[in-house]
Structure formats: structure tokens, C-alpha cells
Design an enzyme around this catalytic site. Structure first.
Site, PDB file in Angstrom:
ATOM      1  N   TYR A 113      -5.491  -2.978 -11.756  1.00  0.00           N
ATOM      2  CA  TYR A 113      -5.822  -1.846 -10.897  1.00  0.00           C
ATOM      3  C   TYR A 113      -4.547  -1.291 -10.252  1.00  0.00           C
ATOM      4  O   TYR A 113      -4.292  -0.081 -10.281  1.00  0.00           O
ATOM      5  CB  TYR A 113      -6.803  -2.312  -9.816  1.00  0.00           C
ATOM      6  CG  TYR A 113      -7.242  -1.222  -8.864  1.00  0.00           C
ATOM      7  CD1 TYR A 113      -8.290  -0.375  -9.191  1.00  0.00           C
ATOM      8  CD2 TYR A 113      -6.592  -1.036  -7.640  1.00  0.00           C
ATOM      9  CE1 TYR A 113      -8.683   0.628  -8.324  1.00  0.00           C
ATOM     10  CE2 TYR A 113      -6.978  -0.039  -6.770  1.00  0.00           C
ATOM     11  CZ  TYR A 113      -8.026   0.792  -7.113  1.00  0.00           C
ATOM     12  OH  TYR A 113      -8.406   1.784  -6.256  1.00  0.00           O
ATOM     13  N   ASP A 114      -3.752  -2.201  -9.720  1.00  0.00           N
ATOM     14  CA  ASP A 114      -2.499  -1.761  -9.087  1.00  0.00           C
ATOM     15  C   ASP A 114      -1.598  -1.049 -10.097  1.00  0.00           C
ATOM     16  O   ASP A 114      -0.968  -0.049  -9.794  1.00  0.00           O
ATOM     17  CB  ASP A 114      -1.752  -2.965  -8.504  1.00  0.00           C
ATOM     18  CG  ASP A 114      -2.463  -3.536  -7.281  1.00  0.00           C
ATOM     19  OD1 ASP A 114      -3.269  -2.798  -6.679  1.00  0.00           O
ATOM     20  OD2 ASP A 114      -2.228  -4.699  -6.938  1.00  0.00           O
ATOM     21  N   GLU A 127       2.209 -11.594   7.954  1.00  0.00           N
ATOM     22  CA  GLU A 127       0.955 -12.347   8.036  1.00  0.00           C
ATOM     23  C   GLU A 127       0.285 -12.342   6.668  1.00  0.00           C
ATOM     24  O   GLU A 127       0.549 -11.449   5.850  1.00  0.00           O
ATOM     25  CB  GLU A 127       0.025 -11.706   9.070  1.00  0.00           C
ATOM     26  CG  GLU A 127      -0.435 -10.311   8.670  1.00  0.00           C
ATOM     27  CD  GLU A 127      -1.054  -9.517   9.821  1.00  0.00           C
ATOM     28  OE1 GLU A 127      -0.281  -8.961  10.627  1.00  0.00           O
ATOM     29  OE2 GLU A 127      -2.281  -9.465   9.878  1.00  0.00           O
ATOM     30  N   LYS A 183      -2.201 -11.653   3.680  1.00  0.00           N
ATOM     31  CA  LYS A 183      -3.159 -10.602   3.352  1.00  0.00           C
ATOM     32  C   LYS A 183      -4.414 -11.321   2.865  1.00  0.00           C
ATOM     33  O   LYS A 183      -4.405 -11.980   1.824  1.00  0.00           O
ATOM     34  CB  LYS A 183      -2.593  -9.699   2.260  1.00  0.00           C
ATOM     35  CG  LYS A 183      -3.502  -8.546   1.911  1.00  0.00           C
ATOM     36  CD  LYS A 183      -2.800  -7.593   0.960  1.00  0.00           C
ATOM     37  CE  LYS A 183      -3.579  -6.317   0.723  1.00  0.00           C
ATOM     38  NZ  LYS A 183      -4.914  -6.509   0.194  1.00  0.00           N
TER      39      LYS A 183
HETATM   40  S1  IVH Z   1      -3.673  -4.094   7.932  1.00  0.00           S
HETATM   41  C1  IVH Z   1      -3.602   0.421   8.472  1.00  0.00           C
HETATM   42  N1  IVH Z   1      -3.580  -6.698   7.617  1.00  0.00           N
HETATM   43  O1  IVH Z   1      -5.916  -5.211   2.804  1.00  0.00           O
HETATM   44  C2  IVH Z   1      -3.461  -0.954   7.929  1.00  0.00           C
HETATM   45  N2  IVH Z   1      -4.898  -5.445   6.134  1.00  0.00           N
HETATM   46  O2  IVH Z   1      -4.914  -3.405   0.778  1.00  0.00           O
HETATM   47  C3  IVH Z   1      -4.727  -1.630   7.810  1.00  0.00           C
HETATM   48  N3  IVH Z   1      -6.104  -6.802   4.520  1.00  0.00           N
HETATM   49  O3  IVH Z   1      -7.804  -2.460   3.802  1.00  0.00           O
HETATM   50  C4  IVH Z   1      -4.682  -2.909   7.133  1.00  0.00           C
HETATM   51  N4  IVH Z   1      -5.393  -8.738   5.216  1.00  0.00           N
HETATM   52  O4  IVH Z   1      -8.866  -4.815   3.979  1.00  0.00           O
HETATM   53  C5  IVH Z   1      -4.082  -5.531   7.170  1.00  0.00           C
HETATM   54  N5  IVH Z   1      -3.486  -9.010   7.487  1.00  0.00           N
HETATM   55  C6  IVH Z   1      -3.947  -7.845   7.055  1.00  0.00           C
HETATM   56  C7  IVH Z   1      -4.831  -7.790   5.978  1.00  0.00           C
HETATM   57  C8  IVH Z   1      -5.287  -6.565   5.547  1.00  0.00           C
HETATM   58  C9  IVH Z   1      -6.176  -8.120   4.341  1.00  0.00           C
HETATM   59  C10 IVH Z   1      -6.812  -5.841   3.665  1.00  0.00           C
HETATM   60  C11 IVH Z   1      -7.524  -4.752   4.402  1.00  0.00           C
HETATM   61  C12 IVH Z   1      -6.899  -3.486   3.898  1.00  0.00           C
HETATM   62  C13 IVH Z   1      -6.397  -3.915   2.572  1.00  0.00           C
HETATM   63  C14 IVH Z   1      -5.288  -3.026   2.052  1.00  0.00           C
END
Ligand code: IVH
Length: 726
Positions: free
Chosen positions: A51-52, A131, A133
Site C-alpha cells: 500500500y505504501d 514513540e 507507532k
Molecule cells: S500521531 C496528526 N502517534 O498512525 C498526527 N499516530 O499512519 C496524528 N498511530 O492515523 C497521528 N501510533 O492511527 C500518532 N504514536 C502515534 C501513533 C499514531 C499509531 C496511527 C494513527 C494515525 C496513523 C498514521
């Protein structure tokens, strides 16, 4: 037409405008479909890495042809339209996605871009948080005056689904907050831990319900249940990592804000740290990746965020992603984990297959707990041909190993980290005895695999052999599938194929009867006995195939059947070959030299499509006394039919035949059908083109004409002799 289409791999630099338009159209459709599958149905169709890759390709083409960017470009989309069934909630602040970094250079570029945007020099201090993901699904929780009033999924970023009732069932989500701003939207990730995921799948399986491919799908499927009671029964968790609308700022920095959320009662990720620039961020990435398999939940990368909230505000957003944050993804199809044990499985042909038992880890979207180790050479770091693999590194229990999946194949071990090898780890000692039956396990010359010699006395092989025996291409007995055979085997009703044909004698009447077994009745028992009787007559090729002998598949079974025409002839040839010098020759050279003294061996290996390997396997198998006795018992109960000669081999192939007079052993129609099945043409009148006339009593002018033309004539018996079915 073709000129406008584009090869998937074709280089973007060389695309024509028409090709680019076509490709953008294609990518829009593929990505849209993938989005719907992923977000809408919680059932991804392509891997995250794929996908990426497609999304990057789309963006690269748009960068080269900005005017071709579609109004519905995948670059501007996050997720999919909210699903029907839930109320919709328009997010007061859009829920954004994250840009991706794959290489260390991308992280360096991310920092450089921010400095440029903010007008900072390379020497100016700039702090980031790093942090994990979390691989779950994002959720926005709205608190008004400290009370949870609404929970919404991301949906397409602008409008999500109202899952408030479901969110209230998640223990990590507080119902009330004290000391919070009057309006506070907390954002974070709903996820499921590995043990909870395993339990859920086990329960689902027991209940006959669908199981989930990975914890993310399980979390999404559980949160998006229309019945909150179902969600409540599913062990979901929540990490808070951000916020949406706020009536008052939470703090001055990201790190402090996360601390604030923790004080308010949210779970925040304990691995969150501060970094002073790309070097520290990359070091942190390596540290987090090293812990990935031990976390007990799935993460798919590290998120870096500018720590200073004032700078975050200055940096702001692109269409769907913030400038102040980026996700540094882990390579998707690979993961490091611990090798907990090596188990040996014994297959139908007695092959001892080593299986790696791993600390569960998600690889390419699927939780992997087992991987194949192929054979003992592979474990030792050698290929079948003796060359070193993995740089000669062997695999030991306790090792830190890299697992990979290519496509849908069974996971494999790609690498071993010798630096992490426990001090007491011992080289793996491959068993020389079958773990199932204790028989010797031996390796044939040139065979990478060690095999049990226990044959039918080995339970692993016996049940597998029985399963194979009743399979479609073998005996194919209606009502006697793999499951029934396994149960009969487990209860001691059937230990070998011959027992199937005495089942009725033993369990058709008397104290213990099939019809009284659970799952059986009068009718099904009678049907099974009839179906078994039906197969007492069996084609020779099916019989041979059903024995499940090594290397003897359907094709070889048919070849052998056609050559030997009876089980007795085949078995006898094998017995003779077993006594010949070629069979016991120590190597290929000696075997060749022994050929003149080995007529039976030569006959077998000379058959087109048989050869040395198969002959050796066949002769060896039939020479095992206990196994052979079992086959002989079976053969003695059956009527094994020789294969019909192939049309091309028949003496009448391509000939024109005329039948005349009265046939006594078959009707005229039957005779015609048989002749045609053997490749002959049947004509009504005798002419110069006629090859053969078959005449019964009362034949008149036709036989006379045949004699005049000098055409061969046969009576009915002569005809039957000719076609070999008197
Ligand atoms: S920040 C505006 N922090 O990853 C930024 N997202 O690929 C908002 N996600 O939609 C996201 N861990 O569902 C943030 N530590 C983390 C995250 C995280 C998982 C997910 C989230 C986001 C998606 C983007």
C-alpha cells in the site's frame, strides 16, 4: 491501446503523459479498493508495504505531472468513507494521517525540511519526541466538562463513525476526568494485545466463528460491532498520543502534554522519549525495533513529533499530514523474535520436518508463531548441496532470529543475530530416532531429509497414510473422509488400509456397531458399508497411488500400472530388483556397473518417467516386511483391475473395421463403442479402405466382398483375442 498502459515497474521518469494519466487512474482505483478493504471491512487485501509503495508511486507521478493530479487523488485521502450502520460524526478538527519515512535519510530530510521551514540553522536546538507507532485504529474521544460524550473513528478524516457506546466498554478509556479542560478531545489508538488476540481467535474458532488475521483486524472488527455487548466481551485497549479540539492548552510541549494525559487517567506509551535530533531519533528507532517482539502488541514503526507545541502550530499541516510529525516505518515483511523451541513433525512419508516455535510476532500483517526450518542441513547453516547459507550461521534454541514471509508461503528464518545468542545455547542435535514411534530415522544418499523407517507402525505415518488412502485421487470412499478415518484410527477401529474392508465384519453387527456411534445412524452406516464394498474393485493405478509410497504420485502410479498391468507383476519385479546388485550399490557409479546383472532394476528404471530415484524408493518400501505384509493383506481383499490399454497402443488404432453377421458375446452397438474407444473407425460397408471385417454367423455379401478384396476377416472370438478382452 497497449501503448498507453504501463508496466507496474516502469520508471516514472520515462512515462508519457498518456501513460501517467492511465497509471494515476489505475492507482486511484487500486488504492481506493485497498482503503475500503482495510478501513471499511477490516480485511486488508494488500500488505501495508505494498500500500505504501503504491501510494508513493502515485505521489511521485503527481510530482512529475502536477496538472494530471486527480480531483479524487489518493494523496488527499485518509482511510475510507464511514461504514453504514453507525451514526456519523463530523470531526471538529480533522483526524490526520502521518507521512512516512522508510530510510534513515528520510528522517534526516524530515529534520532538514523543518529547519528550513522554520528558518533554523543546523546548529539550532530542536527537540523531537519518539514513540512507537501502534498498529491499531485511531479513535477520537470527546470530553465535555470531564465527561465522555462522544467517541468517533477516523473514517475519512473529516467524518467518522459514532462508536461511543462501544468505546465506553473499553477499560483504558475513562468515563470521567477530573481537572481536564472543559472541552478536551483525546486521540489515540485502539489495539489488542497478542495474548488477548490469541484467546479471542481460539474462542472464535471454538464457536465456529471467523478468526482474525492479525490483532489490528481483530481490534477494528471488535470496536466496530453494532452490538456494544460484543465489543464489551472483546479485550480492547487504548493508548492516548494526541488531541483534537481543546478549550485550553494541555501544556507547552508534546512530552508534557502526554504527561498530562497520563495524569488524567489515560494509558500513554511508556517508550516515549525525547530526542535532540536525527541521530538520536535513529538510535531510538533501533532500540524500539529491538523491543518489538517483546512488547506484546503490534507496532509498525516509530513516530517522531516536534516537541514544542508552539512550533507544531507554526509548522501546521499539508492536505492530510502534519509537517511536524512523521512515521518511520519498520520493514514490513521481516521481524526479529526469539526461537523458543524446535519441534520435529513426522509427515506421511516419514519425513522429519523441524519446525521453529517462535515468540509470536506480526510479520506483514499476520501473527507468526511457527516457521519452517526445512531440514537438518538448513539448521546447521548448509544448503542441500553443501554450500553455506546465512554465512554459515547455525540456528539454536534461544537464538534471536529474523522471520520473513514472502507472499503467502510458510514463514522462514532469514537470519540469526549471533550477538544476542544466549551463552548456554547449544548446537541443535537433530534426532536420529523418530519422535513418534522410536524407529531409526535415516537419510538416503542425496536426500536432504531424514526419514522414519517405521512405515505403518509409526502413528504419524499410519494416520497420514490412511488419510491419503481415502483421498479423492485414491480410494475416494464416500462417507469416509480424512476426519472419519482419523476418528476410527484414534479409536482403534482402523490401523491400516486393509482394516477398512473388514469394518463391516467387525462393526456391522454385534456389541459395538457403527450405527450406534455418535454422528452415525442406521442409514449412514449402511451407506458407508455399501460405499466400501463399491471400492473392492479398484483400478490398478488408483491402488498404487493410494499406497502413498514415496515419489509415487498419480502420474507415476499410472505409468507403473500401464507397464506392469497387475499388482502381482509390479510387486514381483520390485522383489526381484531388491535382490539385484544395482539396488545395493553404494553409489551411482557402482550402480551403473551393476546394471547388466540387474534385469528387474533395469526394466523399472528404463520405464519412461520412472528412473532411479523412484525405483529405489519403491523397491525399498516394498522390501519393508511389516509394511509389505500390510499391503499384501489389502491386495488380497480387492479385485484390482488392469488399466484399459491406451487407444494409441491398441492393435486396431487408426484402422477401419466393419462388423457383419450376428455377434453373440456383445451387441453390435457395444462392439462399435469398444472399437472406437480403441481408436478404430467403424464403417457400414466393405470397401478398399476397410482394414478388418469381423463376421458373426449369418454374415453374407460383406464377407464375400472382403475375401475378394483380400481384407483380413475375424470371427467374434478372434476379435476379442485381438483386443484382449475375451
Ligand atoms: S500521531 C496528526 N502517534 O498512525 C498526527 N499516530 O499512519 C496524528 N498511530 O492515523 C497521528 N501510533 O492511527 C500518532 N504514536 C502515534 C501513533 C499514531 C499509531 C496511527 C494513527 C494515525 C496513523 C498514521
Amino acid at each position: 491501446m497497449w501503448g498507453d498502459t504501463v508496466d507496474e515497474r516502469s520508471d516514472i521518469e520515462t512515462l508519457t503523459r498518456a501513460q501517467a494519466r492511465w497509471e494515476l487512474n489505475r492507482l486511484a482505483h487500486v488504492l481506493d479498493r485497498a482503503n475500503t478493504a482495510y478501513h471499511g471491512h477490516d480485511a486488508p487485501e494488500i500488505s501495508d508495504a505494498e500500500y505504501d509503495r503504491l501510494k508513493q508511486r502515485n505521489a511521485a507521478i503527481e510530482a512529475r505531472f502536477p496538472d494530471l493530479k486527480r480531483a479524487d487523488s489518493p494523496s488527499d485521502k485518509v482511510g475510507a468513507q464511514p461504514a453504514a450502520g453507525f451514526g456519523k460524526i463530523t470531526h471538529r478538527q480533522r483526524m490526520m494521517s502521518l507521512g512516512n519515512a522508510f530510510e534513515p535519510q528520510d528522517v534526516v530530510d524530515f529534520d532538514a525540511g523543518i529547519r528550513r521551514y522554520l528558518g533554523l540553522g543546523a546548529a539550532d536546538a530542536l527537540a523531537y519526541t519518539a514513540e512507537p507507532k501502534i498498529d491499531g485504529l485511531s479513535l477520537s474521544l470527546r470530553y465535555e466538562d470531564g465527561k465522555l460524550v462522544q467517541a468517533a473513528t477516523r473514517g475519512d478524516g473529516a467524518v467518522g463513525e459514532n462508536v461511543t457506546k462501544n468505546a465506553r466498554t473499553i477499560t483504558d478509556i475513562p468515563e470521567r476526568l477530573s481537572g481536564a479542560p472543559a472541552i478536551l478531545e483525546v486521540r489515540g489508538e485502539v489495539y489488542m494485545s497478542h495474548p488477548d488476540f490469541a484467546d479471542l481467535n481460539a474462542r472464535q474458532e471454538q464457536a465456529g466463528a471467523r478468526t482474525f488475521a492479525n490483532p489490528r483486524n481483530a481490534a477494528a472488527g471488535s470496536l466496530r460491532q453494532l452490538d456494544p455487548d460484543v465489543t464489551a466481551a472483546r479485550p480492547l485497549r487504548f493508548f492516548a498520543y494526541g488531541w483534537g479540539e481543546l478549550s485550553a492548552p494541555l501544556a507547552e510541549t508534546q512530552m508534557q502534554a502526554i504527561g498530562r494525559l497520563a495524569e488524567l487517567g489515560f494509558q500513554t506509551n511508556p517508550l516515549t522519549t525525547l530526542c535532540d535530533g536525527p541521530d538520536a531519533m535513529l538510535a531510538r528507532y533501533v532500540e524500539i525495533e529491538a523491543q518489538r517482539a517483546m512488547l506484546g502488541y503490534d507496532i509498525d514503526g516509530v513516530v517522531y513529533k516536534i516537541d514544542d507545541l508552539g512550533l507544531q502550530a507554526r509548522l501546521g499541516y499539508r492536505s492530510t499530514t502534519p509537517r511536524w510529525a512523521i512515521a518511520h516505518k519498520f520493514p514490513a515483511e521481516l521481524a526479529w523474535t526469539r526461537l523458543e523451541a524446535i519441534d520435529i513433525q513426522v509427515g506421511r512419508t516419514g519425513a522429519l520436518s523441524p519446525v521453529a516455535r517462535l515468540t509470536p510476532v506480526t510479520v506483514g500483517g499476520v501473527v507468526v508463531a511457527n516457521a519452517t526450518l526445512h531440514n537438518e542441513d538448513y539448521i546447521a547453516g548448509r544448503s542441500a548441496s553443501g554450500e553455506t547459507i546465512r554465512g554459515g550461521k547455525d540456528i539454536r534454541v534461544g537464538d534471536w532470529v529474523q522471520v520473513y514471509r514472502a507472499g503467502d508461503v510458510i514463514p522462514k528464518i532469514a537470519d540469526v543475530d549471533l550477538d544476542q545468542r544466549p551463552e548456554n545455547a547449544e548446537p541443535y542435535d537433530f534426532p536420529q530416532k523418530c519422535p513418534e514411534c522410536g524407529s531409526d530415522a535415516i537419510r538416503e544418499e542425496g536426500d536432504a531429509v531424514r526419514r522414519c523407517t517405521g512405515g505403518l507402525i509409526c502413528p504419524a505415518q499410519a494416520v497420514e497414510k490412511l488419510r491419503h488412502f481415502v483421498s479423492r485421487a485414491a480410494f475416494d470412499i464416500e462417507g469416509l473422509g480424512a476426519k472419519q478415518v482419523e476418528q476410527f484410527y484414534a479409536d482403534g477401529w482402523i490401523a491400516e488400509p486393509a482394516d477398512i474392508f473388514t469394518l463391516k465384519d467387525r462393526y456391522g453387527s454385534g456389541l459395538q456397531q457403527l450405527k450406534n456411534r455418535e454422528g452415525w445412524g442406521e442409514k449412514s452406516a449402511a451407506n458407508l458399508f455399501a460405499a466400501i464394498d463399491d471400492k473392492r474393485r479398484i483400478a490398478l493405478e488408483r491402488f498404487i497411488f493410494a499406497l502413498g509410497l514415496r515419489h509415487v504420485g498419480e502420474v507415476a502410479a499410472t505409468t507403473l500400472a500401464r507397464h506392469f498391468m497387475s499388482w502381482g507383476a509390479l510387486a514381483e519385479a520390485a522383489d526381484r530388483a531388491a535382490r539385484e546388485p544395482a539396488f545395493s550399490a553404494p553409489d551411482a557409479k557402482a550402480r551403473k556397473a551393476a546394471l547388466p546383472d540387474s534385469p528387474a532394476w533395469s526394466e523399472m528404471t528404463g520405464i519412461d518417467g520412472i528412473g532411479d530415484v523412484l525405483t529405489e524408493a519403491l523397491v525399498t518400501a516394498l522390501a519393508q516386511q511389516r509394511e509389505r505384509a500390510s499391503i499384501d493383506r489389502l491386495a488380497g481383499m480387492l479385485e484390482i483391475e488392469p488399466p484399459a490399454p491406451r487407444a494409441a497402443d491398441s492393435p486396431v488404432h487408426g484402422k477401419t473395421i466393419v462388423f457383419t453377421g450376428t455377434l453373440e458375446k456383445m451387441t453390435r452397438a457395444e462392439a462399435k463403442a469398444r472399437a472406437e474407444a480403441l481408436g478404430a473407425k467403424v464403417a457400414g460397408t466393405v470397401s478398399a479402405r476397410t482394414d478388418l471385417v469381423v463376421a458373426g454367423p449369418g454374415a453374407g455379401s460383406k464377407i464375400k466382398k472382403a475375401q475378394e478384396l483380400g481384407i483380413e476377416t475375424l470371427d467374434e472370438d478372434g476379435w476379442l483375442d485381438l483386443i484382449g478382452r475375451a
